[in-house]
Design a protein around this motif. Structure first.
Motif, mmCIF file in Angstrom:
data_model
loop_
_atom_site.group_PDB
_atom_site.id
_atom_site.type_symbol
_atom_site.label_atom_id
_atom_site.label_comp_id
_atom_site.label_asym_id
_atom_site.label_seq_id
_atom_site.Cartn_x
_atom_site.Cartn_y
_atom_site.Cartn_z
ATOM 1 N N GLU A 51 0.845 -1.186 0.000
ATOM 2 C CA GLU A 51 0.000 0.000 0.000
ATOM 3 C C GLU A 51 0.885 1.243 0.000
ATOM 4 O OE1 GLU A 51 -3.214 2.085 2.984
ATOM 5 O OE2 GLU A 51 -2.972 -0.108 2.964
ATOM 6 N N ALA A 52 0.440 2.256 -0.726
ATOM 7 C CA ALA A 52 1.258 3.460 -0.874
ATOM 8 C C ALA A 52 1.463 4.109 0.481
ATOM 9 C CB ALA A 52 0.596 4.433 -1.836
ATOM 10 N N VAL A 53 2.673 4.345 0.843
ATOM 11 C CA VAL A 53 3.027 5.036 2.080
ATOM 12 C C VAL A 53 3.867 6.244 1.704
ATOM 13 C CG1 VAL A 53 2.880 2.989 3.530
ATOM 14 C CG2 VAL A 53 5.030 3.543 2.384
ATOM 15 N N GLY A 54 3.953 7.187 2.630
ATOM 16 C CA GLY A 54 4.623 8.429 2.290
ATOM 17 C C GLY A 54 5.870 8.670 3.095
ATOM 18 N N ASN A 55 6.583 9.720 2.667
ATOM 19 C CA ASN A 55 7.760 10.201 3.381
ATOM 20 C C ASN A 55 7.898 11.689 3.070
ATOM 21 O OD1 ASN A 55 9.539 10.437 0.888
ATOM 22 N ND2 ASN A 55 9.054 8.229 0.862
ATOM 23 N N LYS A 56 8.811 12.327 3.756
ATOM 24 C CA LYS A 56 8.952 13.782 3.627
ATOM 25 C C LYS A 56 9.510 14.207 2.273
ATOM 26 C CE LYS A 56 9.537 14.609 8.581
ATOM 27 N NZ LYS A 56 10.412 15.178 9.634
ATOM 28 N N PRO A 61 0.597 10.026 0.461
ATOM 29 C CA PRO A 61 -0.439 9.792 -0.552
ATOM 30 C C PRO A 61 -1.837 10.133 -0.071
ATOM 31 C CG PRO A 61 0.166 7.741 0.486
ATOM 32 C CD PRO A 61 1.082 8.785 1.061
ATOM 33 N N VAL A 62 -2.638 10.612 -1.008
ATOM 34 C CA VAL A 62 -4.083 10.747 -0.828
ATOM 35 C C VAL A 62 -4.710 9.586 -1.567
ATOM 36 C CG1 VAL A 62 -6.112 12.156 -1.310
ATOM 37 C CG2 VAL A 62 -3.977 13.262 -0.614
ATOM 38 N N ASP A 77 1.229 25.721 7.428
ATOM 39 C CA ASP A 77 2.065 26.227 8.523
ATOM 40 C C ASP A 77 1.239 26.552 9.743
ATOM 41 O OD1 ASP A 77 4.223 25.931 6.895
ATOM 42 O OD2 ASP A 77 4.222 28.023 6.199
ATOM 43 N N GLY A 78 1.651 25.972 10.853
ATOM 44 C CA GLY A 78 0.995 26.238 12.120
ATOM 45 C C GLY A 78 -0.319 25.521 12.303
ATOM 46 N N VAL A 79 -0.771 24.745 11.311
ATOM 47 C CA VAL A 79 -2.076 24.062 11.410
ATOM 48 C C VAL A 79 -1.916 22.543 11.338
ATOM 49 C CG1 VAL A 79 -4.379 23.844 10.422
ATOM 50 C CG2 VAL A 79 -3.221 26.072 10.423
ATOM 51 N N THR A 80 -1.414 22.038 10.215
ATOM 52 C CA THR A 80 -1.260 20.585 10.011
ATOM 53 C C THR A 80 0.065 20.317 9.317
ATOM 54 O OG1 THR A 80 -2.355 20.629 7.871
ATOM 55 C CG2 THR A 80 -3.748 20.185 9.821
ATOM 56 N N THR A 81 0.529 19.090 9.508
ATOM 57 C CA THR A 81 1.683 18.622 8.750
ATOM 58 C C THR A 81 1.217 18.056 7.426
ATOM 59 O OG1 THR A 81 1.578 16.414 9.719
ATOM 60 C CG2 THR A 81 2.892 18.059 10.902
ATOM 61 N N ALA A 82 2.183 17.738 6.555
ATOM 62 C CA ALA A 82 1.841 17.163 5.250
ATOM 63 C C ALA A 82 1.119 15.838 5.413
ATOM 64 C CB ALA A 82 3.112 16.992 4.413
ATOM 65 N N GLU A 83 1.554 15.009 6.378
ATOM 66 C CA GLU A 83 0.916 13.701 6.581
ATOM 67 C C GLU A 83 -0.505 13.870 7.084
ATOM 68 O OE1 GLU A 83 1.844 9.432 8.840
ATOM 69 O OE2 GLU A 83 3.114 11.201 9.200
ATOM 70 N N GLU A 84 -0.711 14.800 8.031
ATOM 71 C CA GLU A 84 -2.054 15.034 8.541
ATOM 72 C C GLU A 84 -2.954 15.627 7.463
ATOM 73 O OE1 GLU A 84 -0.796 15.936 13.188
ATOM 74 O OE2 GLU A 84 -1.226 17.595 11.810
ATOM 75 N N ARG A 129 -1.905 25.978 -2.409
ATOM 76 C CA ARG A 129 -1.293 27.260 -2.080
ATOM 77 C C ARG A 129 0.046 27.421 -2.784
ATOM 78 N NH1 ARG A 129 -3.982 25.352 2.401
ATOM 79 N NH2 ARG A 129 -5.399 26.863 3.425
ATOM 80 N N GLN A 130 0.670 28.602 -2.536
ATOM 81 C CA GLN A 130 1.924 28.912 -3.194
ATOM 82 C C GLN A 130 3.044 27.965 -2.772
ATOM 83 O OE1 GLN A 130 2.599 30.916 -5.619
ATOM 84 N NE2 GLN A 130 0.567 31.842 -5.773
ATOM 85 N N ASN A 131 3.051 27.516 -1.514
ATOM 86 C CA ASN A 131 4.102 26.598 -1.091
ATOM 87 C C ASN A 131 3.981 25.245 -1.804
ATOM 88 O OD1 ASN A 131 1.767 25.900 0.175
ATOM 89 N ND2 ASN A 131 2.643 25.725 2.236
ATOM 90 N N ASP A 132 2.738 24.858 -2.196
ATOM 91 C CA ASP A 132 2.573 23.640 -3.000
ATOM 92 C C ASP A 132 3.168 23.846 -4.379
ATOM 93 O OD1 ASP A 132 1.182 22.262 -0.980
ATOM 94 O OD2 ASP A 132 -0.683 23.308 -1.506
ATOM 95 N N VAL A 133 3.021 25.044 -4.910
ATOM 96 C CA VAL A 133 3.598 25.336 -6.231
ATOM 97 C C VAL A 133 5.099 25.179 -6.199
ATOM 98 C CG1 VAL A 133 3.919 27.136 -7.955
ATOM 99 C CG2 VAL A 133 1.682 26.853 -6.854
#
Length: 589
Positions: A51-56, A61-62, A77-84, A129-133
């Motif tokens: 199963e697809a698992v993630g890393n930094k 994965p979604v 920032d300040g709300v959730t991490t990428a995994e969350e 958002r811009q950080n995703d870009v």
């Protein structure tokens, strides 16, 4: 009724194999399925698709229905991490996909100056958002449009797998595959039964003998046993293989068990891929083994032709024809041993610790436990080339007299005149004196000399004794007239003379019967010639005893003589009548 009983038996047997196969499939397939959730990284080379698992670095994965749609590399920032953030989006997508009132076309993207929002109806799924870009190197509208396309396709596939049409199709495929696997299992059982019956018939006809060249490797009984065992072994293997393919295929047809079924199918594909890769990698060595086997075959054929030519009478007189077959076997054994040494490095597992351990164990076993077997084998080879005896020869080994029934590498079997089979180790034969009664008749067309000793009194003319004994020998069946029988006087004993009668025969195997008939004729001819065969103890009390000649050969008025006691002047002691006369008078009185 017989057909129905056979059908019930076959049905019960098939049900048992189905249950066994299902258990094996579950035991084999469960660990790979459980390993999906514990897979450490996407690059893990497990036999199933993890199963697809993630890393930094690669993102998290979604997923929808276990399938990854896209990866999230940046959190808020300040709300959730990428995994969350990826987990939240996954939960929202699951709820949207399970809502039949929401069309996939309702999933859309709305862009503003600095971000793009992905909506499902009025529900916000996530925001690009811009950080995703910066993480992906694309503009936020492009990222959002790509995500919307993936989500729409994922939702459509999710609902399609759970539609009535797809479920009906899955049920139909399950029914068809069940019928197919039932027919396959039925065919395996029917075919194996027919094959076992055919093997049994061939064994009864004694037509399953396995031979290599002129060497009989296996008889019909042993070959039928091996073939029957192979069929009985392959039957459950084929049944389990069919069930191993059937169960994951059925499980993969339904959404609730699709992940488990797909894992089993991927496990099968992975194992088959490994098998194919291993076979392809082994092909060069396999080709070399084939070349060595082909060369070995032609070398054996060449050696066989040379040995056959050596065994011809007009080529090499020192190489006897009976040496051809054992020499062929020894040469084939030597050539095959050399070929196995050459082939060894090309065999699978050569040089592994297990291979070396087995080799050491077999070597120690042969060294410690086969000294007597090796001694018997070497003795058997020596006996072959010393030409001490051949099959059907009449021989004596110590106290064993009989016909050679079998001469193998380890033992010699002798059939005695009493129909007793005596098995003698070849080492014992080599260390014993072997008397071959048949060699002179077989090799030089000569005759075996039989002899027996008879004792006669000194009162008999020796010339008459010679004549009677020779006539008795000539009258004996299987005693040849030429060379003629003859008599030797071997001893002058205290009370008799030893006469040795010698006669020739061309039938050594009949020696016990010839001796018996010869002794009978000696008795008959001596009795007819009025010759008594006496022993020393009997001759010491000769006077006054009844003749030893049978009554049929004596006159009708024969009477046993009396004991006679005489003086030097012919009269009894002191001039009295003889003891016999006195005895007769008293008896008459």
């Amino acid at each position: 009724m017989g057909f129905l009983a056979d059908w019930r038996i076959q049905r019960r047997r098939l049900r048992r194999w189905l249950l066994l196969g299902l258990s094996v499939v579950l035991l084999v397939g469960l660990p790979p399925a459980l390993a999906i959730a514990d897979s450490p990284s996407p690059a893990d080379a497990s036999p199933v698709r993890p199963e697809a698992v993630g890393n930094k670095v690669d993102g998290f994965p979604v997923t929808l229905d276990g399938e990854p749609l896209f990866y999230v590399k940046q959190g808020v920032d300040g709300v959730t991490t990428a995994e969350e953030r990826a987990g939240i989006i996954t939960q929202r997508l699951g709820a949207i996909a399970a809502d039949p009132d929401l069309s996939p076309d309702a999933i859309r993207a709305q862009s503003t100056g600095t971000q793009t929002v992905v909506l499902a109806g009025d529900t916000v799924l996530f925001t690009v958002r811009q950080n995703d870009v910066a993480a992906y190197g694309l503009s936020h509208p492009e990222l959002a449009a790509d995500a919307v396309e993936r989500i729409q396709q994922g939702v459509s596939d999710y609902r399609d797998r759970r539609s009535l049409r797809r479920i009906a199709t899955s049920v139909g495929m399950t029914v068809l595959s069940t019928i197919a696997v039932f027919l396959v299992l039925r065919g395996i059982l029917f075919g194996s039964s027919k094959l076992l019956t055919y093997i049994r018939q061939r064994r009864e006809a004694d037509s399953l003998t396995l031979q290599i060249q002129a060497v009989r490797v296996l008889g019909s009984g042993a070959t039928s046993y091996l073939l029957g065992g192979l069929v009985r072994l392959l039957r459950p293997v084929l049944i389990l293989l069919a069930l191993y393919l059937y169960v994951p295929f059925v499980l993969s047809q339904f959404p609730a068990t699709a992940a488990f079924g797909d894992s089993l199918l991927q496990d099968i594909a992975f194992r088959l891929s490994l098998l194919a890769q291993g076979f392809v990698a082994y092909l060069p060595k396999l080709a070399m083994i084939g070349v060595i086997a082909l060369l070995t075959y032609y070398v054996i054929e060449f050696a066989r032709q040379v040995i056959i030519e050596l065994g011809r009478h007009d080529v090499y007189p020192w190489f006897y024809p009976e040496w051809v077959q054992p020499t062929n076997r020894l040469a084939m054994l030597l050539i095959v041993a050399i070929a196995m040494v050459i082939v060894g490095p090309y065999l699978p597992g050569f040089g592994s610790p297990a291979f070396q351990g087995i080799s050491l164990f077999l070597g120690a076993l042969l060294t410690l436990g086969s000294s007597s077997a090796v001694a018997n084998a070497l003795s058997g080879i020596i006996l072959i080339y010393t030409r001490a005896f051949q099959l059907k020869d009449f021989i004596r080994i110590n106290d064993v007299v009989g016909e050679v029934q079998d001469k193998s590498l380890f033992v010699t079997r002798v059939l005695t005149p009493k129909q007793e089979t005596v098995t003698i180790p070849n080492a014992s034969v080599l260390n014993s004196n072997v008397i071959n009664y048949s060699a002179i008749c077989r090799e030089s067309s000569g005759h075996l000399l039989l002899y027996t000793t008879v004792t006669m009194g000194y009162d008999l003319p020796w010339r008459k004794v010679h004549e009677v004994l020779i006539e008795a020998a000539r009258a004996t069946a299987d005693v040849v007239p030429v060379p003629a029988p003859f008599v030797l006087q071997t001893a002058l004993n205290d009370f008799n003379v030893s006469y040795e009668l010698n006669a020739f025969t061309a039938s050594p195997s009949k020696m016990p019967d010839i001796y018996s008939r010869l002794h009978q004729n000696i008795q008959d001819y001596c009795n007819a010639a009025d010759i008594e065969i006496l022993s020393p103890a009997f001759s010491a009390l000769r006077d006054g005893n009844h003749s030893t000649i049978p009554a049929d050969y004596l006159p009708a008025d024969y009477k046993a003589p009396s004991f006679v006691v005489q003086g030097t002047n012919g009269a009894g002691p002191l001039g009295n009548p003889t003891f016999s006369e006195t005895n007769q008078e008293s008896n008459g009185a």
